[in-house]
Design an enzyme around this catalytic site. Structure first.
Site, short mmCIF file in Angstrom:
data_model
loop_
_atom_site.label_atom_id
_atom_site.label_comp_id
_atom_site.label_asym_id
_atom_site.label_seq_id
_atom_site.Cartn_x
_atom_site.Cartn_y
_atom_site.Cartn_z
N GLY A 1 0.81 -1.21 0.00
CA GLY A 1 0.00 0.00 0.00
C GLY A 1 0.84 1.26 0.00
CB CYS A 2 1.51 3.68 2.69
SG CYS A 2 -0.24 3.91 3.14
CB VAL A 3 5.95 0.75 1.38
CG1 VAL A 3 7.35 0.55 0.78
CG2 VAL A 3 6.04 0.91 2.89
CB THR B 1 5.57 6.44 -0.73
OG1 THR B 1 4.36 6.68 0.02
CG2 THR B 1 6.54 7.58 -0.47
#
Length: 204
Positions: A145-147, A150
């Site tokens: 997800g966020c990793v 980003t």
């Protein structure tokens, strides 16, 4: 991370001004009573803390992201409809606190985000530009997800993304492995912390 697809997974190398980005190490991921919890996350915390210690000792900027939403949950939009567990960060504010053992330094920026990528509607891009960062090292949650979001944006904004495979985690080993494999193939250099240390030593 071994790749078998020809034409993919070129090495990006290392720039001259790295920074470490610590992604969403909030208590809700580490507390069994939280729907965001996975026992796998706590197993990765020591490596994340070691990564922070290494970055600090190397004189790198260390930046942190956290999640926060308004009471009406408007700022989370459809993302909160998809992951309704995140709405509980408003009703259980201690779940949005830092995980025990993590202590951002007084001069280390903290960025609040509402969506997956730490670049979306945050001052991260401007902050990295101000610091003249050229390499962004990613640790934290979660790999899929966020990793991943980003690191993909970091590549698209012109940074050299590095993801530390032993300092990121996900809900299952299969999810983590698949996403790190794809990141290594297309968007980032994926390596363990020890390999990053060696890469840094080779540049001295």
């Amino acid at each position: 991370m071994k790749q078998t697809d020809p034409g993919f997974a070129g090495s990006l190398g290392m720039g001259e001004r790295p920074a470490l980005l610590v992604i969403d190490l909030i208590a809700g991921y580490f507390l069994p009573e939280s729907p965001l919890y996975s026992p796998r996350y706590a197993e990765t915390l020591p490596q994340i803390l070691e990564s922070i210690a290494f970055a600090r000792s190397s004189g790198w900027p260390v930046l942190y992201t956290r999640l926060a939403y308004d009471q009406q949950h408007w700022t989370g939009g459809h993302f909160l409809r998809k992951i309704s567990a995140l709405t509980l960060l408003q009703t259980h504010p201690h779940w949005a606190d830092w995980v025990e053992g993590l202590a951002p330094g007084p001069k280390e920026p903290i960025l609040t985000k509402q969506y997956a990528s730490a670049f979306h509607n945050t001052p991260l891009l401007a902050t990295l530009n101000f610091l003249r960062v050229d390499t962004l090292v990613h640790v934290g949650l979660s790999a899929s997800g966020c990793v991943r979001a980003t690191a993909t944006d970091a590549m698209q904004y012109g940074y050299l993304p590095i993801v530390l495979e032993d300092a990121v985690e996900d809900r299952s080993a299969a999810i983590k492995e698949a996403n790190l494999y794809d990141l290594q193939a297309k968007y980032a250099d994926v390596m363990p912390l020890e390999a990053l240390k060696k890469r840094c030593n080779n540049l001295k």
